[in-house]
Design an enzyme around this catalytic site. Structure first.
Site, PDB file in Angstrom:
ATOM      1  CB  ALA A 163       8.407  -3.497   0.469  1.00 25.24           C
ATOM      2  CE  LYS A 164       3.261   2.948   3.275  1.00 27.04           C
ATOM      3  NZ  LYS A 164       3.696   3.357   4.613  1.00 27.04           N
ATOM      4  CB  ALA A 165       4.816  -5.915   2.600  1.00 24.22           C
ATOM      5  CE1 TYR A 188       3.261   0.371   8.032  1.00 23.67           C
ATOM      6  CE2 TYR A 188       3.736  -1.102   6.211  1.00 23.67           C
ATOM      7  CZ  TYR A 188       3.880   0.122   6.824  1.00 23.67           C
ATOM      8  OH  TYR A 188       4.652   1.093   6.259  1.00 23.67           O
ATOM      9  CG  PHE A 234      -0.343   0.216   2.551  1.00 22.69           C
ATOM     10  CD1 PHE A 234       0.316  -0.807   3.209  1.00 22.69           C
ATOM     11  CD2 PHE A 234      -0.425   1.462   3.173  1.00 22.69           C
ATOM     12  CE1 PHE A 234       0.884  -0.600   4.476  1.00 22.69           C
ATOM     13  CE2 PHE A 234       0.129   1.674   4.433  1.00 22.69           C
ATOM     14  CZ  PHE A 234       0.793   0.637   5.079  1.00 22.69           C
TER      15      PHE A 234
END
Ligand code: PPE
Length: 304
Positions: free
Chosen positions: A156-158, A162, A35
């Site tokens: 990485a915005k995996a 999160y 995201f």
């Protein structure tokens, strides 16, 4: 959060309430998605989405790193975000693109699952509170360590990754802090739960390297660039917990957090316990840039 009218979903605008997914979506079970978070600011030439292309490039890079076959190009996503923002009649706000595996496959192997892409946008105030932006927030060093390069992709915005940030954030709030700082497995500072960290000591600005496990933040890049242009020395180096306690100033950067001063770390006042001059300057330069008042770096503004 106030709903807006539309959400962009796989190429078309759908009503906010109708932008739903199936409960057997792969991304929901296994966190297989990426995201972005992007802000748009009101300028005297209308709304401008800040560093939109850089954010969409990071999204596409992240999808590639996770092996998600995305058919939308950076240009397609940039166009879609602008179309959505305009359709919702927003003047400023937050833009949230998300790519994830949908239905068609169960079990870990995502082969055969659909690839879904959505972009939402809404109005969003100060992430860590107006009061935090003005007078600074309190932070505590988390008992949770930042995910490692050996197990996941910290840069990485995996979506699944999160969970690490959520655990740290909940722990910090339960302990009475506004936000967490995560160390990596070696004990070096990585970042906040959703922000990059900057430290000022004797006029020199330092920030951890990506190798320490932080996200390559776009706000961090912006602030570094602006501070260097302003004559500050900015260095990338490994930082320890002691560095936090010895700092004259600490601040967070992030799309949602913007430039947020830290006034207290582990119950110890940072400097004089109030935002210092470099933090104030960073806030000023950042806001002037994002709202088009600086007169430089117009290449970072994407007018809607
Ligand atoms: N580190 C992390 C872990 C992170 O999530 C963000 C953004 C940053 C650093 C700063 O990156 P940048 O936005 O490129 O300057 N966090 C996003 C998500 C926040 C959320 O609660 O969701 C954001 O700020 O949009």
């Amino acid at each position: 959060m106030e709903p807006t009218t539309y959400i962009w979903m796989n190429g078309r605008l759908v009503a906010w309430e109708e932008a739903t997914v199936h409960v057997l979506s792969h991304g929901l079970h296994y966190g297989t998605g990426v995201f972005e978070g992007i802000r748009a600011y009101e300028t005297d030439r209308g709304a401008a989405i800040f560093r939109l292309t850089d954010h969409m490039e990071r999204l596409v890079r992240g999808a590639k790193a996770l092996g998600i076959p995305l058919t939308w190009s950076v240009d397609d996503l940039v166009k879609a975000a602008k179309e959505l923002f305009a359709a919702n009649g927003l003047r400023s706000g937050y833009v949230r693109p998300l790519v994830f595996y949908g239905t068609g496959s169960m079990g870990l192997n995502p082969a055969g699952a659909s690839v879904e892409a959505i972009i939402a946008a809404w109005e969003w105030g100060a992430y860590l509170g107006e009061e935090g932006l003005r007078n600074g927030i309190t932070v505590g060093v988390s008992s949770w360590r930042r995910i490692s390069h050996e197990a996941l992709l910290p840069n990485a915005k995996a979506t699944g990754a999160y969970v690490n940030s959520v655990l740290a954030k909940q722990e910090a709030l339960a302990a009475g802090y506004d936000e967490a700082i995560l160390l990596n497995a070696e004990g070096h500072i990585a970042e906040g739960s959703g922000e990059n960290l900057f430290l000022v000591r004797d006029g020199v600005v330092s920030t951890p390297p990506v190798a320490a496990g932080c996200l390559e933040g776009i706000t961090a890049h912006t602030v570094r660039t602006l501070l260097v242009e302003d004559g500050y020395e900015v260095v990338e180096r490994n930082l320890t917990r002691t560095d936090l306690y010895y700092a004259d100033e600490l601040f967070f950067t992030g799309t949602a957090a913007e430039v947020t001063p830290i006034r207290e770390v582990d119950r110890r006042p940072v400097g004089l316990g109030e935002p210092g001059p470099v933090t104030r300057r960073a806030q000023e330069l950042f806001m002037a840039t994002a709202t088009g008042r600086l007169g430089r770096h117009e290449e970072w503004l994407d007018f809607v």
